[in-house]
Design a protein around this motif. Structure first.
Motif, short mmCIF file in Angstrom:
data_model
loop_
_atom_site.label_atom_id
_atom_site.label_comp_id
_atom_site.label_asym_id
_atom_site.label_seq_id
_atom_site.Cartn_x
_atom_site.Cartn_y
_atom_site.Cartn_z
N SER A 147 38.33 36.59 45.45
CA SER A 147 37.06 37.26 45.18
C SER A 147 36.23 36.41 44.22
N ARG A 152 30.99 41.32 41.33
CA ARG A 152 31.08 42.38 40.32
C ARG A 152 29.89 42.39 39.37
N LYS A 165 31.94 39.44 48.49
CA LYS A 165 33.02 39.57 47.51
C LYS A 165 33.18 41.01 47.02
N ASP A 169 36.59 43.40 47.29
CA ASP A 169 37.15 44.21 46.20
C ASP A 169 37.42 45.63 46.66
N ARG A 173 41.04 47.80 47.16
CA ARG A 173 41.33 49.10 46.53
C ARG A 173 41.82 50.11 47.57
N ALA A 190 42.51 41.67 45.11
CA ALA A 190 41.31 40.84 45.21
C ALA A 190 41.14 40.18 43.84
N VAL A 251 42.18 45.05 42.04
CA VAL A 251 41.05 44.16 41.77
C VAL A 251 41.28 43.57 40.38
#
Length: 257
Positions: A147, A152, A165, A169, A173, A190, A251
């Motif tokens: 990732s 994020r 990306k 993630d 999950r 990830a 993650v």
């Protein structure tokens, strides 16, 4: 993760350059069977490295943007293997492409589509193929998705790469929740590997600051020596892969490991 009685299987996408190639180089060792998947033809230098290290290397020339074809090929290959051959099996979804940084309305539709297919659709289908192809195996199974912090934290000019990306993630999950319901479920992470001196970083620091306002930050990473080499980053990623608590956080960021 491994036991001495049987070899371990590692599947790495995007194995021809950058982080993917470095991962394959480090994985080549006795008792390791490595499958590298990349768009180009077999890498003779990598094959020679495998012979010198005593590792078993298989290379596939496969366009991962042809997602269904790639997934079916992997599922059939895995399903044909003896279910007790390996002590552990790992899929590393590393392949990705960074289109020219900037607003998405400046990118051609085929470029956008290819980036999404390779970076997000392919990992989802390959992960499905991995699960189906290893169904019934007693080997410990792990999936590692490469990732990025850009999935994020949004930046201008990075919508496509960030969306890919971020999707990885969220997939990790939900995948972990599904596998937790099974008796012998696979583990998934990830992992953001931190800043690496690869083509992605070069494209960001060479971008027009009017299109990518954070371009100076990417340039500063190089100037300050804050970028890992692909080899150093690969070593950190593989250390994380071997952790006994792998999958406890689906993650993760190598910086926090």
């Amino acid at each position: 993760m491994n036991n001495a009685a049987a070899p371990s299987l590692f599947i790495v996408t995007g194995s021809s350059r950058g982080l993917g190639r470095a991962l394959v180089e480090l994985l080549l060792a006795p008792q390791h069977h490595v499958l590298g998947i990349a768009r180009g033809d077999d890498d003779d230098a990598l094959a020679q490295h495998a012979r010198e290290r005593g590792g078993h290397l298989e290379q596939w020339a496969q366009d991962l943007s042809r997602t269904v074809e790639a997934a079916q090929r992997l599922e059939h290959w895995l399903a044909a293997l003896p279910p007790t051959r390996f002590s552990s099996a790992v899929l590393i979804n590393n392949a990705a492409v960074l289109p020219k940084p900037g607003p998405i309305d400046e990118l051609p539709f085929p470029t956008l589509s290819a980036a999404l297919r390779l970076g997000l659709e392919a990992p989802l289908l390959l992960s499905t193929a991995f699960l189906r192809g290893t169904r019934g195996w007693r080997a410990e199974r792990r999936l590692l998705h490469i990732s990025s912090s850009l999935g994020r934290r949004a930046i201008a000019g990075g919508a496509v790469y960030g969306a890919v990306k971020a999707g990885l993630d969220q997939f990790s999950r939900a995948f972990a929740l599904d596998e937790a319901l099974k008796d012998h479920g696979a583990r998934s992470v990830a992992l953001a590997p931190g800043p690496i001196d690869t083509g992605m970083q070069r494209r960001m620091r060479d971008a027009d600051v009017d299109r990518v306002p954070e371009q100076p930050r990417f340039a500063a990473l190089l100037a300050e020596g804050a970028l890992d080499s692909p080899h150093d980053a690969a070593a950190k990623v593989l250390d994380y892969l071997q952790r006994p608590d792998f999958g406890a956080q689906p993650v993760a960021d190598i910086v926090d490991a």
